[in-house]
Design a protein around this motif. Structure first.
Motif, PDB file in Angstrom:
ATOM      1  N   LYS A 189       0.815  -1.212   0.000  1.00  0.00           N
ATOM      2  CA  LYS A 189       0.000   0.000   0.000  1.00  0.00           C
ATOM      3  C   LYS A 189       0.857   1.274   0.000  1.00  0.00           C
ATOM      4  O   LYS A 189       0.552   2.225  -0.692  1.00  0.00           O
ATOM      5  CB  LYS A 189      -0.929  -0.004   1.212  1.00  0.00           C
ATOM      6  CG  LYS A 189      -1.915   1.116   1.220  1.00  0.00           C
ATOM      7  CD  LYS A 189      -2.903   0.980   2.354  1.00  0.00           C
ATOM      8  CE  LYS A 189      -3.940   2.070   2.291  1.00  0.00           C
ATOM      9  NZ  LYS A 189      -4.977   1.914   3.285  1.00  0.00           N
ATOM     10  N   GLU A 190       1.939   1.282   0.760  1.00  0.00           N
ATOM     11  CA  GLU A 190       2.755   2.484   0.925  1.00  0.00           C
ATOM     12  C   GLU A 190       4.084   2.460   0.175  1.00  0.00           C
ATOM     13  O   GLU A 190       4.795   3.466   0.169  1.00  0.00           O
ATOM     14  CB  GLU A 190       3.036   2.719   2.414  1.00  0.00           C
ATOM     15  CG  GLU A 190       1.796   2.901   3.259  1.00  0.00           C
ATOM     16  CD  GLU A 190       1.101   4.222   3.017  1.00  0.00           C
ATOM     17  OE1 GLU A 190       1.791   5.222   2.772  1.00  0.00           O
ATOM     18  OE2 GLU A 190      -0.141   4.246   3.075  1.00  0.00           O
ATOM     19  N   GLU A 191       4.455   1.319  -0.426  1.00  0.00           N
ATOM     20  CA  GLU A 191       5.763   1.235  -1.065  1.00  0.00           C
ATOM     21  C   GLU A 191       5.824   0.074  -2.052  1.00  0.00           C
ATOM     22  O   GLU A 191       4.961  -0.800  -2.054  1.00  0.00           O
ATOM     23  CB  GLU A 191       6.879   1.072  -0.044  1.00  0.00           C
ATOM     24  CG  GLU A 191       6.902  -0.293   0.609  1.00  0.00           C
ATOM     25  CD  GLU A 191       8.007  -0.449   1.628  1.00  0.00           C
ATOM     26  OE1 GLU A 191       8.853  -1.323   1.438  1.00  0.00           O
ATOM     27  OE2 GLU A 191       8.002   0.312   2.615  1.00  0.00           O
ATOM     28  N   ILE A 192       6.866   0.088  -2.853  1.00  0.00           N
ATOM     29  CA  ILE A 192       7.230  -1.032  -3.713  1.00  0.00           C
ATOM     30  C   ILE A 192       8.592  -1.510  -3.220  1.00  0.00           C
ATOM     31  O   ILE A 192       9.503  -0.700  -3.031  1.00  0.00           O
ATOM     32  CB  ILE A 192       7.321  -0.606  -5.191  1.00  0.00           C
ATOM     33  CG1 ILE A 192       5.964  -0.119  -5.681  1.00  0.00           C
ATOM     34  CG2 ILE A 192       7.820  -1.773  -6.048  1.00  0.00           C
ATOM     35  CD1 ILE A 192       6.002   0.498  -7.057  1.00  0.00           C
ATOM     36  N   ALA A 193       8.715  -2.795  -3.002  1.00  0.00           N
ATOM     37  CA  ALA A 193       9.992  -3.368  -2.568  1.00  0.00           C
ATOM     38  C   ALA A 193      10.605  -4.123  -3.743  1.00  0.00           C
ATOM     39  O   ALA A 193       9.967  -5.008  -4.315  1.00  0.00           O
ATOM     40  CB  ALA A 193       9.784  -4.313  -1.385  1.00  0.00           C
ATOM     41  N   LEU A 194      11.824  -3.734  -4.117  1.00  0.00           N
ATOM     42  CA  LEU A 194      12.562  -4.400  -5.184  1.00  0.00           C
ATOM     43  C   LEU A 194      13.633  -5.261  -4.541  1.00  0.00           C
ATOM     44  O   LEU A 194      14.288  -4.844  -3.591  1.00  0.00           O
ATOM     45  CB  LEU A 194      13.245  -3.373  -6.092  1.00  0.00           C
ATOM     46  CG  LEU A 194      12.396  -2.282  -6.704  1.00  0.00           C
ATOM     47  CD1 LEU A 194      13.278  -1.299  -7.449  1.00  0.00           C
ATOM     48  CD2 LEU A 194      11.372  -2.886  -7.632  1.00  0.00           C
ATOM     49  N   TYR A 195      13.837  -6.452  -5.066  1.00  0.00           N
ATOM     50  CA  TYR A 195      14.891  -7.343  -4.587  1.00  0.00           C
ATOM     51  C   TYR A 195      15.851  -7.556  -5.748  1.00  0.00           C
ATOM     52  O   TYR A 195      15.484  -8.144  -6.766  1.00  0.00           O
ATOM     53  CB  TYR A 195      14.301  -8.669  -4.087  1.00  0.00           C
ATOM     54  CG  TYR A 195      13.339  -8.440  -2.955  1.00  0.00           C
ATOM     55  CD1 TYR A 195      13.800  -8.318  -1.654  1.00  0.00           C
ATOM     56  CD2 TYR A 195      11.982  -8.288  -3.196  1.00  0.00           C
ATOM     57  CE1 TYR A 195      12.925  -8.070  -0.604  1.00  0.00           C
ATOM     58  CE2 TYR A 195      11.101  -8.044  -2.157  1.00  0.00           C
ATOM     59  CZ  TYR A 195      11.579  -7.936  -0.873  1.00  0.00           C
ATOM     60  OH  TYR A 195      10.705  -7.687   0.171  1.00  0.00           O
ATOM     61  N   LEU A 196      17.057  -7.035  -5.601  1.00  0.00           N
ATOM     62  CA  LEU A 196      18.039  -7.032  -6.687  1.00  0.00           C
ATOM     63  C   LEU A 196      19.168  -8.003  -6.405  1.00  0.00           C
ATOM     64  O   LEU A 196      19.638  -8.116  -5.270  1.00  0.00           O
ATOM     65  CB  LEU A 196      18.610  -5.623  -6.862  1.00  0.00           C
ATOM     66  CG  LEU A 196      17.584  -4.509  -7.072  1.00  0.00           C
ATOM     67  CD1 LEU A 196      18.301  -3.169  -7.164  1.00  0.00           C
ATOM     68  CD2 LEU A 196      16.733  -4.770  -8.291  1.00  0.00           C
ATOM     69  N   LYS A 197      19.622  -8.669  -7.444  1.00  0.00           N
ATOM     70  CA  LYS A 197      20.751  -9.592  -7.319  1.00  0.00           C
ATOM     71  C   LYS A 197      22.045  -8.797  -7.422  1.00  0.00           C
ATOM     72  O   LYS A 197      22.661  -8.692  -8.480  1.00  0.00           O
ATOM     73  CB  LYS A 197      20.666 -10.676  -8.384  1.00  0.00           C
ATOM     74  CG  LYS A 197      19.519 -11.612  -8.135  1.00  0.00           C
ATOM     75  CD  LYS A 197      19.566 -12.821  -9.009  1.00  0.00           C
ATOM     76  CE  LYS A 197      18.387 -13.717  -8.650  1.00  0.00           C
ATOM     77  NZ  LYS A 197      18.510 -15.033  -9.197  1.00  0.00           N
ATOM     78  N   LEU A 198      22.398  -8.192  -6.303  1.00  0.00           N
ATOM     79  CA  LEU A 198      23.634  -7.425  -6.148  1.00  0.00           C
ATOM     80  C   LEU A 198      24.306  -7.871  -4.865  1.00  0.00           C
ATOM     81  O   LEU A 198      23.629  -8.292  -3.914  1.00  0.00           O
ATOM     82  CB  LEU A 198      23.349  -5.923  -6.060  1.00  0.00           C
ATOM     83  CG  LEU A 198      22.839  -5.229  -7.308  1.00  0.00           C
ATOM     84  CD1 LEU A 198      22.407  -3.803  -6.965  1.00  0.00           C
ATOM     85  CD2 LEU A 198      23.890  -5.218  -8.397  1.00  0.00           C
ATOM     86  N   ASN A 199      25.615  -7.738  -4.822  1.00  0.00           N
ATOM     87  CA  ASN A 199      26.352  -8.009  -3.594  1.00  0.00           C
ATOM     88  C   ASN A 199      26.101  -6.847  -2.633  1.00  0.00           C
ATOM     89  O   ASN A 199      26.441  -5.704  -2.946  1.00  0.00           O
ATOM     90  CB  ASN A 199      27.842  -8.144  -3.903  1.00  0.00           C
ATOM     91  CG  ASN A 199      28.665  -8.445  -2.686  1.00  0.00           C
ATOM     92  OD1 ASN A 199      28.217  -8.323  -1.548  1.00  0.00           O
ATOM     93  ND2 ASN A 199      29.904  -8.834  -2.914  1.00  0.00           N
ATOM     94  N   PRO A 200      25.520  -7.093  -1.455  1.00  0.00           N
ATOM     95  CA  PRO A 200      25.232  -6.010  -0.511  1.00  0.00           C
ATOM     96  C   PRO A 200      26.473  -5.221  -0.092  1.00  0.00           C
ATOM     97  O   PRO A 200      26.370  -4.047   0.256  1.00  0.00           O
ATOM     98  CB  PRO A 200      24.608  -6.715   0.686  1.00  0.00           C
ATOM     99  CG  PRO A 200      24.204  -8.046   0.204  1.00  0.00           C
ATOM    100  CD  PRO A 200      25.075  -8.380  -0.951  1.00  0.00           C
ATOM    101  N   GLU A 201      27.636  -5.862  -0.144  1.00  0.00           N
ATOM    102  CA  GLU A 201      28.861  -5.165   0.228  1.00  0.00           C
ATOM    103  C   GLU A 201      29.279  -4.135  -0.820  1.00  0.00           C
ATOM    104  O   GLU A 201      30.104  -3.268  -0.542  1.00  0.00           O
ATOM    105  CB  GLU A 201      29.973  -6.182   0.464  1.00  0.00           C
ATOM    106  CG  GLU A 201      29.682  -7.085   1.653  1.00  0.00           C
ATOM    107  CD  GLU A 201      30.693  -8.202   1.811  1.00  0.00           C
ATOM    108  OE1 GLU A 201      31.730  -8.191   1.125  1.00  0.00           O
ATOM    109  OE2 GLU A 201      30.426  -9.101   2.632  1.00  0.00           O
ATOM    110  N   SER A 202      28.691  -4.202  -2.026  1.00  0.00           N
ATOM    111  CA  SER A 202      29.030  -3.255  -3.087  1.00  0.00           C
ATOM    112  C   SER A 202      28.034  -2.099  -3.174  1.00  0.00           C
ATOM    113  O   SER A 202      28.135  -1.253  -4.056  1.00  0.00           O
ATOM    114  CB  SER A 202      29.087  -3.977  -4.444  1.00  0.00           C
ATOM    115  OG  SER A 202      27.789  -4.314  -4.890  1.00  0.00           O
TER     116      SER A 202
END
Length: 66
Positions: A7-20
């Motif tokens: 309702k309040e947002e869109i959540a994207l899940y990306l295949k990226l290294n979190p450390e980068s």
């Protein structure tokens, strides 16, 4: 990439290294050790047009790196 619409947002899940990625409270989150069905290790929370503008670079990186 995987996304969920709330309702309040869109959540994207990306295949990226979190450390980068520069993680920012309320915008990006490390999902590496959290159950998320293997959809990506970085969550990006889009709550406004400004957030979408900021997310463009990460979206481009996820597309080009995978």
């Amino acid at each position: 990439m995987f996304f969920e619409i709330f309702k309040e947002e869109i959540a994207l899940y990306l295949k990226l290294n979190p450390e980068s990625v520069k993680l920012e409270e309320g915008f990006t989150r490390n999902m590496k050790n959290i159950g998320h069905y293997g959809t990506g290790d970085v969550e990006v929370q889009i709550k406004s047009k400004e957030d979408l503008d900021r997310a463009k670079e990460l979206l481009q990186r996820a597309y080009n790196e995978n």
